[in-house]
Design an enzyme around this catalytic site. Structure first.
Site, PDB file in Angstrom:
ATOM      1  CE1 TYR A 258      13.243   1.819   3.614  1.00 20.77           C
ATOM      2  CE2 TYR A 258      11.664   2.180   1.845  1.00 20.77           C
ATOM      3  CZ  TYR A 258      12.946   1.870   2.263  1.00 20.77           C
ATOM      4  OH  TYR A 258      13.924   1.629   1.338  1.00 20.77           O
TER       5      TYR A 258
ATOM      6  CB  SER B 133      13.765   4.033  -1.137  1.00 21.20           C
ATOM      7  OG  SER B 133      12.663   3.242  -1.510  1.00 21.20           O
TER       8      SER B 133
END
Length: 117
Positions: free
Chosen positions: A111, A98
């Site tokens: 995250y 990501s």
């Protein structure tokens, strides 16, 4: 033109029950054995906070869940397929990450850390 086949096995990486995990491993190995060869594994697993939150306010259970899904899932899949790649002396592991792991993402620190693993 190309004789490429795509097979997949679904698994909920949030479920760490030993019986379910063992069943998944058997299914996964059966799929690998049914193929003449497996050339690539794409690890595309990810779980984030339900809502953006300061790290110290994220429940520990949510942090554990993110670590389990985002990190354990990637390691498990890689370990299952690596012996096949080593035996064949070729293969590719692709792990989808990501942009959050390379750029600071406010309120998504946990995250971001798991995706940069």
């Amino acid at each position: 033109k190309y004789s490429v086949k795509c097979k997949y096995v679904q698994y909920d990486f949030n479920n760490t029950d030993a019986t379910v995990l063992s069943s998944f491993k058997k299914s996964f190995n059966a799929v690998v054995k049914s193929c003449s060869s497996v050339g690539i594994l794409i690890n595309n697993v990810g779980l984030s906070n339900e809502t953006p939150e300061y790290l110290h306010l994220i429940p520990e259970s949510d942090i554990n869940q993110m670590l389990t899904v985002n990190n354990f899932g990637t390691i498990l899949m890689s370990r299952l397929l690596l012996p096949h790649f080593v035996e064949r002396k070729k293969g590719a592991l692709v792990t989808v990450s990501s942009a959050s792991c390379t750029h600071a993402t406010p309120l998504l620190s946990c995250y971001s850390a798991t995706k940069g693993f």
